[in-house]
Write a protein that holds these residues in place. Structure first.
Motif, PDB file in Angstrom:
ATOM      1  N   GLN A   1      12.897   9.369  -6.983  1.00 32.01           N
ATOM      2  CA  GLN A   1      13.426  10.093  -5.838  1.00 32.01           C
ATOM      3  C   GLN A   1      12.552   9.884  -4.608  1.00 32.01           C
ATOM      4  O   GLN A   1      13.057   9.806  -3.485  1.00 32.01           O
ATOM      5  N   GLN A   2      11.247   9.797  -4.814  1.00 27.95           N
ATOM      6  CA  GLN A   2      10.357   9.515  -3.689  1.00 27.95           C
ATOM      7  C   GLN A   2      10.637   8.133  -3.105  1.00 27.95           C
ATOM      8  O   GLN A   2      10.601   7.939  -1.878  1.00 27.95           O
ATOM      9  N   ALA A   3      10.946   7.180  -3.978  1.00 24.32           N
ATOM     10  CA  ALA A   3      11.196   5.814  -3.524  1.00 24.32           C
ATOM     11  C   ALA A   3      12.524   5.687  -2.796  1.00 24.32           C
ATOM     12  O   ALA A   3      12.645   4.910  -1.836  1.00 24.32           O
ATOM     13  N   THR A   4      13.537   6.415  -3.241  1.00 16.58           N
ATOM     14  CA  THR A   4      14.884   6.243  -2.696  1.00 16.58           C
ATOM     15  C   THR A   4      15.239   7.250  -1.616  1.00 16.58           C
ATOM     16  O   THR A   4      16.290   7.108  -0.980  1.00 16.58           O
ATOM     17  N   SER A   5      14.413   8.248  -1.394  1.00 19.82           N
ATOM     18  CA  SER A   5      14.710   9.233  -0.359  1.00 19.82           C
ATOM     19  C   SER A   5      14.464   8.621   1.017  1.00 19.82           C
ATOM     20  O   SER A   5      13.494   7.879   1.208  1.00 19.82           O
ATOM     21  N   PRO A   6      15.325   8.918   1.983  1.00 12.07           N
ATOM     22  CA  PRO A   6      15.103   8.375   3.329  1.00 12.07           C
ATOM     23  C   PRO A   6      13.821   8.935   3.923  1.00 12.07           C
ATOM     24  O   PRO A   6      13.460  10.098   3.712  1.00 12.07           O
ATOM     25  N   ALA A   7      13.138   8.074   4.648  1.00 10.90           N
ATOM     26  CA  ALA A   7      11.879   8.485   5.265  1.00 10.90           C
ATOM     27  C   ALA A   7      12.149   9.522   6.347  1.00 10.90           C
ATOM     28  O   ALA A   7      13.087   9.400   7.132  1.00 10.90           O
TER      29      ALA A   7
ATOM     30  N   GLY B   1      10.930  -3.187  -5.589  1.00  6.43           N
ATOM     31  CA  GLY B   1      10.239  -2.082  -6.264  1.00  6.43           C
ATOM     32  C   GLY B   1      11.203  -1.015  -6.734  1.00  6.43           C
ATOM     33  O   GLY B   1      11.057  -0.466  -7.834  1.00  6.43           O
ATOM     34  N   GLU B   2      12.209  -0.708  -5.908  1.00  2.00           N
ATOM     35  CA  GLU B   2      13.221   0.270  -6.320  1.00  2.00           C
ATOM     36  C   GLU B   2      14.015  -0.227  -7.518  1.00  2.00           C
ATOM     37  O   GLU B   2      14.365   0.549  -8.414  1.00  2.00           O
ATOM     38  N   LYS B   3      14.288  -1.531  -7.553  1.00  4.50           N
ATOM     39  CA  LYS B   3      15.011  -2.101  -8.691  1.00  4.50           C
ATOM     40  C   LYS B   3      14.205  -1.947  -9.975  1.00  4.50           C
ATOM     41  O   LYS B   3      14.731  -1.552 -11.027  1.00  4.50           O
ATOM     42  N   VAL B   4      12.932  -2.271  -9.911  1.00  2.95           N
ATOM     43  CA  VAL B   4      12.073  -2.181 -11.092  1.00  2.95           C
ATOM     44  C   VAL B   4      11.938  -0.733 -11.551  1.00  2.95           C
ATOM     45  O   VAL B   4      12.019  -0.430 -12.749  1.00  2.95           O
ATOM     46  N   LEU B   5      11.751   0.168 -10.608  1.00  2.00           N
ATOM     47  CA  LEU B   5      11.598   1.576 -10.955  1.00  2.00           C
ATOM     48  C   LEU B   5      12.888   2.150 -11.527  1.00  2.00           C
ATOM     49  O   LEU B   5      12.856   2.990 -12.441  1.00  2.00           O
ATOM     50  N   GLN B   6      14.032   1.710 -11.017  1.00  2.00           N
ATOM     51  CA  GLN B   6      15.305   2.200 -11.551  1.00  2.00           C
ATOM     52  C   GLN B   6      15.475   1.780 -13.007  1.00  2.00           C
ATOM     53  O   GLN B   6      15.934   2.574 -13.839  1.00  2.00           O
ATOM     54  N   ARG B   7      15.108   0.560 -13.328  1.00  2.00           N
ATOM     55  CA  ARG B   7      15.193   0.127 -14.725  1.00  2.00           C
ATOM     56  C   ARG B   7      14.256   0.948 -15.609  1.00  2.00           C
ATOM     57  O   ARG B   7      14.593   1.277 -16.754  1.00  2.00           O
TER      58      ARG B   7
ATOM     59  N   ARG C   1       0.820  -1.211   0.000  1.00  2.00           N
ATOM     60  CA  ARG C   1       0.000   0.000   0.000  1.00  2.00           C
ATOM     61  C   ARG C   1       0.856   1.263   0.000  1.00  2.00           C
ATOM     62  O   ARG C   1       0.407   2.321  -0.420  1.00  2.00           O
ATOM     63  N   GLN C   2       2.095   1.150   0.490  1.00  2.00           N
ATOM     64  CA  GLN C   2       2.977   2.307   0.555  1.00  2.00           C
ATOM     65  C   GLN C   2       3.799   2.494  -0.710  1.00  2.00           C
ATOM     66  O   GLN C   2       4.526   3.470  -0.840  1.00  2.00           O
ATOM     67  N   ARG C   3       3.701   1.582  -1.664  1.00  2.00           N
ATOM     68  CA  ARG C   3       4.500   1.658  -2.891  1.00  2.00           C
ATOM     69  C   ARG C   3       3.717   2.378  -3.992  1.00  2.00           C
ATOM     70  O   ARG C   3       3.634   1.904  -5.120  1.00  2.00           O
ATOM     71  N   ARG C   4       3.137   3.512  -3.681  1.00  2.00           N
ATOM     72  CA  ARG C   4       2.353   4.240  -4.679  1.00  2.00           C
ATOM     73  C   ARG C   4       3.219   4.886  -5.742  1.00  2.00           C
ATOM     74  O   ARG C   4       2.721   5.371  -6.746  1.00  2.00           O
ATOM     75  N   TRP C   5       4.534   4.904  -5.523  1.00  2.00           N
ATOM     76  CA  TRP C   5       5.430   5.478  -6.519  1.00  2.00           C
ATOM     77  C   TRP C   5       5.715   4.503  -7.647  1.00  2.00           C
ATOM     78  O   TRP C   5       6.390   4.860  -8.618  1.00  2.00           O
TER      79      TRP C   5
ATOM     80  N   THR D   1      -2.667  -4.132  -6.631  1.00  2.00           N
ATOM     81  CA  THR D   1      -3.086  -2.790  -6.216  1.00  2.00           C
ATOM     82  C   THR D   1      -4.602  -2.677  -6.160  1.00  2.00           C
ATOM     83  O   THR D   1      -5.137  -1.949  -5.317  1.00  2.00           O
ATOM     84  N   ALA D   2      -5.307  -3.408  -7.028  1.00  2.00           N
ATOM     85  CA  ALA D   2      -6.768  -3.387  -6.973  1.00  2.00           C
ATOM     86  C   ALA D   2      -7.279  -4.034  -5.688  1.00  2.00           C
ATOM     87  O   ALA D   2      -8.207  -3.523  -5.045  1.00  2.00           O
ATOM     88  N   LEU D   3      -6.675  -5.155  -5.300  1.00  2.00           N
ATOM     89  CA  LEU D   3      -7.082  -5.819  -4.056  1.00  2.00           C
ATOM     90  C   LEU D   3      -6.821  -4.940  -2.842  1.00  2.00           C
ATOM     91  O   LEU D   3      -7.673  -4.814  -1.953  1.00  2.00           O
ATOM     92  N   THR D   4      -5.635  -4.338  -2.771  1.00  2.00           N
ATOM     93  CA  THR D   4      -5.317  -3.495  -1.621  1.00  2.00           C
ATOM     94  C   THR D   4      -6.167  -2.233  -1.599  1.00  2.00           C
ATOM     95  O   THR D   4      -6.553  -1.753  -0.527  1.00  2.00           O
TER      96      THR D   4
END
Length: 255
Positions: free
Chosen positions: A218-224, A166-172, A95-99, A118-121
């Motif tokens: 950047q949203q995915a890789t930035s520290p919380a 998720g970060e790996k997929v988004l980086q590609r 649910r937190q991987r909206r990026w 994402t539809a189920l969540t």
């Protein structure tokens, strides 16, 4: 003409550098280096816009070549499979991987499975291999793309965390989009019919697509940012006003 030709050649060099950086596997931080090259390209476009006056009808009409092929290596395949499996195992984190969006996936089946998750969540339904299998069957994925037993095997082998994969997929996806931008800008520079301002406008339009992916990366890789506790409310000071009126006690009569 000399200034325009120089601008055209310089812009092409920037686009080539962007493309080379995006595919250079020897770089320790390829995504960051690609973003830096995109920034250099954006600054060059800002500089060009100050040299050439704008005019209406500035969009280039160049026919763009096909986008570069997505990375479908075995490594990319494993990363997307592990993302789907871990997202099924840890739906609260999903649910937190909206990026991450389905367009970031290189394999259409994985993109469709991510839409199932994402539809189920989003509906608040339970997420497990059986419910994902049901959702995939409801969307017609099992008819042609994958057998039910194979899908259950994929969904039941999580390793790691959804955030990592998720970060790996988004980086590609970011690197692929950078290559697409570079190809588009190179095509603009190869078309002699494009004026300098058309080159600027078309290149900025192409960069905007990369900026959208970049902001999610950047949203995915930035520290919380840690959430700080709200300070306790202090008692409100009494409002200034006249002093309270004190009634004197009654005087007793004396004999």
């Amino acid at each position: 003409m000399i200034r325009a030709d120089h601008a055209r050649r310089s812009l092409r060099i920037h686009a080539e550098r962007l493309a080379q950086t995006a595919v250079d596997t020897t770089l320790p931080h390829r995504a960051k280096a690609t973003v830096q090259q995109a920034d250099a390209l954006a600054r060059f476009l800002d500089d060009l816009s100050g040299r050439f006056a704008a005019h209406p009808g500035s969009l280039p009409r160049t026919a763009l070549p096909p986008a570069p092929a997505r990375d479908t290596s075995e490594e990319a395949l494993d990363e997307e499979r592990l993302l789907i499996a871990t997202a099924t195992a840890y739906p609260a984190e999903t649910r937190q991987r909206r990026w991450l969006v389905s367009e970031d996936f290189a394999f259409p089946l994985h993109a469709a499975l991510w839409q199932c998750l994402t539809a189920l969540t989003h509906r608040g339904d339970a997420v497990d291999p059986i419910t994902v299998l049901w959702e995939a069957q409801h969307r017609g994925l099992l008819a042609h793309d994958i057998a039910p037993a194979d899908l259950l095997t994929l969904l039941s082998t999580p390793v790691g965390s959804p955030e990592h994969w998720g970060e790996k997929v988004l980086q590609r996806a970011l690197l692929t989009r950078a290559q697409t931008v570079a190809v588009s800008i190179t095509a603009f520079t190869d078309d002699p019919a494009n004026s300098p301002h058309q080159l600027i406008t078309g290149s900025r339009r192409a960069l905007a697509d990369l900026t959208a992916v970049r902001s999610r990366w950047q949203q995915a890789t930035s520290p919380a940012v840690p959430r700080t506790a709200r300070p306790a409310r202090t008692p409100t000071a009494p409002r200034a006003g006249p002093p309270p009126r004190i009634t004197p006690p009654p005087v007793r009569a004396t004999r």
